[in-house]
Design a protein around this motif. Structure first.
Motif, PDB file in Angstrom:
ATOM      1  N   GLU A  52      -2.261  -6.651  -7.407  1.00  9.25           N
ATOM      2  CA  GLU A  52      -2.197  -6.003  -6.094  1.00  9.25           C
ATOM      3  C   GLU A  52      -0.810  -6.169  -5.466  1.00  9.25           C
ATOM      4  OE1 GLU A  52      -4.441  -4.039  -4.819  1.00  9.25           O
ATOM      5  OE2 GLU A  52      -5.749  -4.364  -6.535  1.00  9.25           O
ATOM      6  N   ARG A  53      -0.186  -7.337  -5.622  1.00 10.11           N
ATOM      7  CA  ARG A  53       1.159  -7.548  -5.089  1.00 10.11           C
ATOM      8  C   ARG A  53       2.168  -6.635  -5.772  1.00 10.11           C
ATOM      9  NH1 ARG A  53      -0.227 -13.156  -5.431  1.00 10.11           N
ATOM     10  NH2 ARG A  53       0.999 -13.333  -7.351  1.00 10.11           N
ATOM     11  N   CYS A  54       2.027  -6.476  -7.089  1.00 10.67           N
ATOM     12  CA  CYS A  54       2.943  -5.604  -7.834  1.00 10.67           C
ATOM     13  C   CYS A  54       2.822  -4.159  -7.348  1.00 10.67           C
ATOM     14  CB  CYS A  54       2.652  -5.678  -9.326  1.00 10.67           C
ATOM     15  SG  CYS A  54       3.115  -7.244 -10.090  1.00 10.67           S
ATOM     16  N   LYS A  55       1.594  -3.702  -7.144  1.00 13.97           N
ATOM     17  CA  LYS A  55       1.395  -2.337  -6.656  1.00 13.97           C
ATOM     18  C   LYS A  55       1.988  -2.174  -5.259  1.00 13.97           C
ATOM     19  CE  LYS A  55      -3.071  -1.931  -7.263  1.00 13.97           C
ATOM     20  NZ  LYS A  55      -4.406  -1.282  -7.286  1.00 13.97           N
ATOM     21  N   ALA A  56       1.792  -3.175  -4.398  1.00 12.43           N
ATOM     22  CA  ALA A  56       2.325  -3.108  -3.045  1.00 12.43           C
ATOM     23  C   ALA A  56       3.851  -3.112  -3.037  1.00 12.43           C
ATOM     24  CB  ALA A  56       1.794  -4.284  -2.226  1.00 12.43           C
ATOM     25  N   ALA A  57       4.456  -3.767  -4.055  1.00 11.65           N
ATOM     26  CA  ALA A  57       5.909  -3.839  -4.149  1.00 11.65           C
ATOM     27  C   ALA A  57       6.502  -2.638  -4.875  1.00 11.65           C
ATOM     28  CB  ALA A  57       6.323  -5.130  -4.860  1.00 11.65           C
ATOM     29  N   GLY A  58       5.660  -1.695  -5.267  1.00 17.03           N
ATOM     30  CA  GLY A  58       6.143  -0.506  -5.966  1.00 17.03           C
ATOM     31  C   GLY A  58       6.425  -0.723  -7.429  1.00 17.03           C
ATOM     32  N   GLN A  59       5.877  -1.784  -8.023  1.00 17.22           N
ATOM     33  CA  GLN A  59       6.057  -2.058  -9.444  1.00 17.22           C
ATOM     34  C   GLN A  59       4.714  -2.265 -10.133  1.00 17.22           C
ATOM     35  OE1 GLN A  59      10.026  -4.783  -8.975  1.00 17.22           O
ATOM     36  NE2 GLN A  59       9.297  -4.428 -11.041  1.00 17.22           N
ATOM     37  N   PRO A  60       3.840  -1.261 -10.103  1.00 18.85           N
ATOM     38  CA  PRO A  60       2.542  -1.407 -10.768  1.00 18.85           C
ATOM     39  C   PRO A  60       2.719  -1.573 -12.270  1.00 18.85           C
ATOM     40  CG  PRO A  60       2.939   0.889 -10.190  1.00 18.85           C
ATOM     41  CD  PRO A  60       4.033   0.093  -9.549  1.00 18.85           C
TER      42      PRO A  60
END
Length: 236
Positions: A52-60
């Motif tokens: 979820e953090r990666c998706k929020a940071a734009g790096q899914p």
């Protein structure tokens, strides 16, 4: 044998870094063209939160799916509905639970990370022996988060000697302490996609994880459960 290979990362010792190792291995497998499904059975939900953090940071993370999987019923349902291809990784809870017993009986391989002290190795070895209630083979301990200086100490040598003396099955590859591993497990995606990182640090980190993955794939191959599309080659 499962329809897709199932690799569990498990131990009863806290602070072993099992979730980080699961994430690192998932990223390396995905970069080689395989889809990866991570089942997060740990109440802390570390891999779910990472995703979820990666998706929020734009790096899914590409080709990686993470599913919360709490409780025996949810785990059983997920294991009955596995994909037809790819690789399944399981991030386990660090405790002897009914869910862990299910995982110990169903996984094709259990990877047991341990810090390089005799105390940690003894507890990891006890977990390896616990799995013998459910399986005869397919469990391997490995040393995680190794400090180059610590490798020269008596504490490190005592831990290694204990594994040999007790005939604990283990991988020879050790993962070293690297700040980039913490960056990845925060919100930076995977080692293959991390941005604004020193290229040489990335290369060394990926080579280290690739060496561990090679041993994992060899173990799966010996068991007849290796994924067909993942090639056993070291990352550049």
């Amino acid at each position: 044998m499962s329809q897709v290979p199932i690799i569990a990362f498990g131990t009863t010792k806290g602070g072993s870094g099992k979730s980080t190792v699961c994430i690192l291995v998932a990223g390396e497998i995905a970069d080689r063209g395989e889809n990866v499904l991570i089942l997060d059975t740990d109440p802390q939900q570390s891999t779910v939160k990472w995703f979820e953090r990666c998706k929020a940071a734009g790096q899914p993370p590409e080709r990686i799916q993470v599913v919360p999987c709490l409780g025996e019923k949810t785990l059983g349902d997920q294991l009955k509905a596995l994909p037809e291809n790819g690789v399944v990784l399981i991030d386990t809870q660090g405790a002897l639970t009914p869910a862990l017993a299910i995982i110990a009986s169903k996984a094709d391989l259990i990877v047991v990370p341990s810090r390089a002290t005799k105390m940690d190795v003894v507890e990891a070895a006890a977990f390896v022996k616990y799995t013998e209630h459910f399986r005869q083979d397919g469990v391997r301990l490995f040393i995680n988060s190794v400090d180059a200086i610590a490798m020269k100490t008596a504490v490190f040598k005592e831990a290694i000697n204990y594994m040999a003396e007790e005939q604990i099955p283990y991988f020879t590859t050790m993962l070293y302490q690297r700040p980039i591993y913490s960056d990845v497990s925060d919100d930076k995606g995977t080692l293959a996609t991390i941005k604004r990182a020193d290229p040489e640090s990335v290369r060394k980190a990926r080579a280290n994880v690739a060496a561990l993955l090679t041993e994992i794939l060899e173990e799966l191959s010996d068991a007849g459960s290796a994924p067909a599309e993942v090639h056993e080659t070291e990352a550049a």
